[in-house]
Design an enzyme around this catalytic site. Sequence first.
Site, PDB file in Angstrom:
ATOM      1  N   ARG A  20       0.963 -13.703   0.748  1.00  0.00           N
ATOM      2  CA  ARG A  20       2.366 -13.298   0.574  1.00  0.00           C
ATOM      3  C   ARG A  20       3.271 -14.513   0.429  1.00  0.00           C
ATOM      4  O   ARG A  20       4.180 -14.516  -0.394  1.00  0.00           O
ATOM      5  CB  ARG A  20       2.828 -12.440   1.755  1.00  0.00           C
ATOM      6  CG  ARG A  20       2.164 -11.075   1.797  1.00  0.00           C
ATOM      7  CD  ARG A  20       2.515 -10.314   3.045  1.00  0.00           C
ATOM      8  NE  ARG A  20       2.044 -11.080   4.204  1.00  0.00           N
ATOM      9  CZ  ARG A  20       2.510 -10.948   5.429  1.00  0.00           C
ATOM     10  NH1 ARG A  20       3.471 -10.085   5.692  1.00  0.00           N
ATOM     11  NH2 ARG A  20       2.026 -11.658   6.416  1.00  0.00           N
ATOM     12  N   ASN A  38       1.857  -6.693   3.181  1.00  0.00           N
ATOM     13  CA  ASN A  38       0.495  -6.244   3.462  1.00  0.00           C
ATOM     14  C   ASN A  38       0.481  -4.727   3.594  1.00  0.00           C
ATOM     15  O   ASN A  38       1.387  -4.136   4.181  1.00  0.00           O
ATOM     16  CB  ASN A  38      -0.024  -6.857   4.761  1.00  0.00           C
ATOM     17  CG  ASN A  38      -0.354  -8.325   4.626  1.00  0.00           C
ATOM     18  OD1 ASN A  38      -0.480  -8.854   3.528  1.00  0.00           O
ATOM     19  ND2 ASN A  38      -0.486  -8.997   5.750  1.00  0.00           N
TER      20      ASN A  38
END
Length: 93
Positions: A20, A38
């Site tokens: 990320r 996520n």
Amino acid sequence: MAAYCVMAWVHGRVQGVGFRYSTQYEAKKLGVTGYARNMDDGSVEVLACGEPGAVDTLINWLKAGGPRSARVEKVLTEPHHPQREWTNFGIRY
């Protein structure tokens, strides 16, 4: 004028490897807004909005494998029409 947006779901070894944060770094370099988060199934969801060329560059980076620490197996994408306008690229939890 509405931004060009694409929703992507990245599958493989993409959680716990800085995916990320690397995606956020790449998006900011390209001037792309949206988020990465996520998902419960082990994938990462990425919303990318901005100039079509910049968004496509980010999606191609995801499909090419993202950061070296990740192992991307597949990336699913679809056009997206968000309910709001994004002003930056964030990490969602």
